[in-house]
Design a protein around this motif. Structure first.
Motif, PDB file in Angstrom:
ATOM      1  N   THR A  62       0.846  -0.958  -0.191  1.00 45.99           N
ATOM      2  CA  THR A  62       0.155   0.257  -0.094  1.00 45.99           C
ATOM      3  C   THR A  62       0.414   0.741   0.182  1.00 45.99           C
ATOM      4  O   THR A  62       1.590   1.337   0.748  1.00 45.99           O
ATOM      5  N   ILE A  63       0.646   2.191  -0.626  1.00 47.85           N
ATOM      6  CA  ILE A  63       1.795   2.868  -0.739  1.00 47.85           C
ATOM      7  C   ILE A  63       0.330   4.295  -1.735  1.00 47.85           C
ATOM      8  O   ILE A  63       0.020   3.921  -2.811  1.00 47.85           O
ATOM      9  N   SER A  64       1.074   5.682  -1.685  1.00 46.49           N
ATOM     10  CA  SER A  64       0.413   6.766  -1.719  1.00 46.49           C
ATOM     11  C   SER A  64       1.256   7.775  -2.760  1.00 46.49           C
ATOM     12  O   SER A  64       2.464   8.136  -2.032  1.00 46.49           O
ATOM     13  N   ILE A  65       1.665   7.776  -4.286  1.00 47.53           N
ATOM     14  CA  ILE A  65       2.386   9.151  -4.429  1.00 47.53           C
ATOM     15  C   ILE A  65       1.325   9.891  -5.191  1.00 47.53           C
ATOM     16  O   ILE A  65       1.208   9.997  -6.030  1.00 47.53           O
ATOM     17  N   ARG A  66       1.625  10.711  -4.384  1.00 52.39           N
ATOM     18  CA  ARG A  66       1.273  12.254  -5.091  1.00 52.39           C
ATOM     19  C   ARG A  66       1.824  12.947  -6.179  1.00 52.39           C
ATOM     20  O   ARG A  66       2.659  12.474  -6.984  1.00 52.39           O
ATOM     21  N   PRO A  67       0.888  13.865  -6.552  1.00 55.31           N
ATOM     22  CA  PRO A  67       0.982  14.142  -8.199  1.00 55.31           C
ATOM     23  C   PRO A  67       2.269  15.209  -8.028  1.00 55.31           C
ATOM     24  O   PRO A  67       2.853  15.261  -7.223  1.00 55.31           O
ATOM     25  N   ALA A  68       3.058  15.113  -9.407  1.00 58.75           N
ATOM     26  CA  ALA A  68       4.886  15.306  -8.966  1.00 58.75           C
ATOM     27  C   ALA A  68       5.451  14.906  -8.048  1.00 58.75           C
ATOM     28  O   ALA A  68       6.647  15.661  -7.936  1.00 58.75           O
ATOM     29  N   GLU A  69       5.439  13.678  -7.410  1.00 64.18           N
ATOM     30  CA  GLU A  69       6.159  13.130  -6.290  1.00 64.18           C
ATOM     31  C   GLU A  69       6.960  12.497  -6.755  1.00 64.18           C
ATOM     32  O   GLU A  69       6.773  12.022  -7.628  1.00 64.18           O
ATOM     33  N   LYS A  70       8.113  13.096  -6.913  1.00 62.47           N
ATOM     34  CA  LYS A  70       9.875  11.738  -7.177  1.00 62.47           C
ATOM     35  C   LYS A  70       9.536  10.944  -5.966  1.00 62.47           C
ATOM     36  O   LYS A  70      10.152  11.276  -4.767  1.00 62.47           O
ATOM     37  N   ILE A  71       9.799   9.281  -6.876  1.00 67.37           N
ATOM     38  CA  ILE A  71      10.397   8.594  -5.585  1.00 67.37           C
ATOM     39  C   ILE A  71      11.158   7.800  -5.801  1.00 67.37           C
ATOM     40  O   ILE A  71      11.880   7.611  -7.106  1.00 67.37           O
ATOM     41  N   GLY A  72      11.942   7.292  -4.805  1.00 65.27           N
ATOM     42  CA  GLY A  72      12.796   5.746  -5.641  1.00 65.27           C
ATOM     43  C   GLY A  72      12.335   4.735  -4.776  1.00 65.27           C
ATOM     44  O   GLY A  72      11.881   4.410  -4.243  1.00 65.27           O
ATOM     45  N   ILE A  73      13.167   3.685  -5.821  1.00 63.17           N
ATOM     46  CA  ILE A  73      12.558   2.020  -5.439  1.00 63.17           C
ATOM     47  C   ILE A  73      13.959   1.188  -5.417  1.00 63.17           C
ATOM     48  O   ILE A  73      14.364   0.968  -6.606  1.00 63.17           O
ATOM     49  N   TYR A  98      -5.854  -3.044  -5.603  1.00 62.90           N
ATOM     50  CA  TYR A  98      -6.087  -2.320  -6.697  1.00 62.90           C
ATOM     51  C   TYR A  98      -5.199  -1.138  -7.021  1.00 62.90           C
ATOM     52  O   TYR A  98      -4.097  -0.524  -5.632  1.00 62.90           O
ATOM     53  N   ILE A  99      -5.005  -0.968  -8.354  1.00 60.52           N
ATOM     54  CA  ILE A  99      -4.507   0.396  -7.961  1.00 60.52           C
ATOM     55  C   ILE A  99      -4.884   1.716  -9.225  1.00 60.52           C
ATOM     56  O   ILE A  99      -5.357   0.962 -10.662  1.00 60.52           O
ATOM     57  N   LYS A 100      -4.574   3.023  -8.509  1.00 55.84           N
ATOM     58  CA  LYS A 100      -5.707   3.992  -9.682  1.00 55.84           C
ATOM     59  C   LYS A 100      -4.545   4.769  -9.827  1.00 55.84           C
ATOM     60  O   LYS A 100      -3.663   4.949  -9.436  1.00 55.84           O
ATOM     61  N   ILE A 101      -4.946   5.277 -10.788  1.00 56.50           N
ATOM     62  CA  ILE A 101      -4.028   6.740 -10.559  1.00 56.50           C
ATOM     63  C   ILE A 101      -4.802   7.284 -11.785  1.00 56.50           C
ATOM     64  O   ILE A 101      -6.187   7.507 -12.512  1.00 56.50           O
ATOM     65  N   ASP A 102      -5.037   9.342 -11.263  1.00 57.68           N
ATOM     66  CA  ASP A 102      -5.123  10.311 -10.884  1.00 57.68           C
ATOM     67  C   ASP A 102      -7.358   9.385  -9.914  1.00 57.68           C
ATOM     68  O   ASP A 102      -8.010  10.080 -11.323  1.00 57.68           O
ATOM     69  N   GLY A 103      -7.221   8.735  -9.645  1.00 57.44           N
ATOM     70  CA  GLY A 103      -8.518   8.359  -8.641  1.00 57.44           C
ATOM     71  C   GLY A 103      -9.543   7.442 -10.528  1.00 57.44           C
ATOM     72  O   GLY A 103     -10.567   6.409  -9.896  1.00 57.44           O
ATOM     73  N   ILE A 104      -8.573   6.258 -11.639  1.00 59.35           N
ATOM     74  CA  ILE A 104      -9.179   6.128 -12.384  1.00 59.35           C
ATOM     75  C   ILE A 104      -8.489   4.157 -11.998  1.00 59.35           C
ATOM     76  O   ILE A 104      -7.314   4.539 -11.816  1.00 59.35           O
ATOM     77  N   ASP A 105      -9.230   3.630 -11.560  1.00 63.50           N
ATOM     78  CA  ASP A 105      -8.951   2.218 -11.336  1.00 63.50           C
ATOM     79  C   ASP A 105      -8.125   1.327 -13.083  1.00 63.50           C
ATOM     80  O   ASP A 105      -9.223   1.066 -13.594  1.00 63.50           O
ATOM     81  N   ILE A 106      -7.103   1.179 -12.266  1.00 63.08           N
ATOM     82  CA  ILE A 106      -6.446   0.948 -13.731  1.00 63.08           C
ATOM     83  C   ILE A 106      -6.776  -0.484 -14.833  1.00 63.08           C
ATOM     84  O   ILE A 106      -6.862  -0.776 -15.748  1.00 63.08           O
ATOM     85  N   ALA A 107      -8.092  -0.850 -13.544  1.00 59.08           N
ATOM     86  CA  ALA A 107      -8.361  -3.146 -13.678  1.00 59.08           C
ATOM     87  C   ALA A 107      -9.383  -2.506 -14.796  1.00 59.08           C
ATOM     88  O   ALA A 107      -9.652  -3.175 -15.596  1.00 59.08           O
ATOM     89  N   THR A 108      -9.782  -1.133 -14.863  1.00 55.39           N
ATOM     90  CA  THR A 108     -11.798  -1.207 -15.230  1.00 55.39           C
ATOM     91  C   THR A 108     -10.900  -0.542 -16.504  1.00 55.39           C
ATOM     92  O   THR A 108     -12.111  -0.156 -17.253  1.00 55.39           O
ATOM     93  N   VAL A 109     -10.132   0.036 -17.351  1.00 55.40           N
ATOM     94  CA  VAL A 109      -9.530   0.405 -18.113  1.00 55.40           C
ATOM     95  C   VAL A 109      -8.670  -0.756 -19.587  1.00 55.40           C
ATOM     96  O   VAL A 109      -8.317  -1.834 -19.109  1.00 55.40           O
TER      97      VAL A 109
END
Length: 164
Positions: A62-73, A98-109
């Motif tokens: 579980t992780i939330s990445i905010r808009p324009a945030e830079k992360i390293g893995i 589930y994974i959402k990008i900008d509020g849209i579950d990517i499994a639904t597209v």
């Protein structure tokens, strides 16, 4: 014989989900989605196989990445770094969450909507056969002016953030 074995192995791979979700189930993302770049992973577990007893490559992420945030893995070999990125492109099998990008579950597209609208810069850069333009816009969706504008924006960001 190795080539024949590989071909036979590839013939037995599971089929990917459809490039386009059937219209009854499809959630069509907005034309310029994603616009903000917010990514939310909610209790993601992922396997590289559809076998119920296969080991998980990711478990309860579980992780939330905010808009324009830079992360390293980061992590050692086998820790799941590549699997984490693969889930964004709907590769592998999500067994939970589930994974959402900008509020849209990517499994639904459809896969096309996901894979054409996000990109990754690999650790080892690769150019494919063809022109520089075909490497930047492989589907031919953008004009020369739009590509130049995008390159200028990237250049401005690099200098602004002192990456160079």
């Amino acid at each position: 014989m190795t080539s024949v074995e590989r071909v036979l192995e590839y013939c037995q791979l599971d089929q990917e989900p459809p490039a386009q979700v059937p219209s009854k189930q499809q959630q069509q993302p907005p034309p310029y989605w994603p616009t903000k770049g917010e990514i939310n992973y909610d209790n993601i577990s992922m396997s590289h196989s559809e076998d119920l007893h296969a080991p998980l490559a990711l478990k309860n992420i579980t992780i939330s990445i905010r808009p324009a945030e830079k992360i390293g893995i980061v992590g050692r070999t086998g820790a799941g770094k590549s699997s984490f990125i693969q889930t964004l492109f709907r590769m592998g099998t999500l067994t939970d969450g589930y994974i959402k990008i900008d509020g849209i579950d990517i499994a639904t597209v459809g896969l096309d909507d996901v894979r054409r609208r996000i990109s990754i810069i690999p650790q080892d850069p690769v150019l494919f056969t063809g022109t520089m333009r075909s490497n930047l816009d492989q589907f031919g969706d953008y004009s020369d002016a739009e590509i130049w504008h995008a390159l200028e924006q990237v250049c401005n960001l690099l200098y602004k953030d002192d990456f160079m």
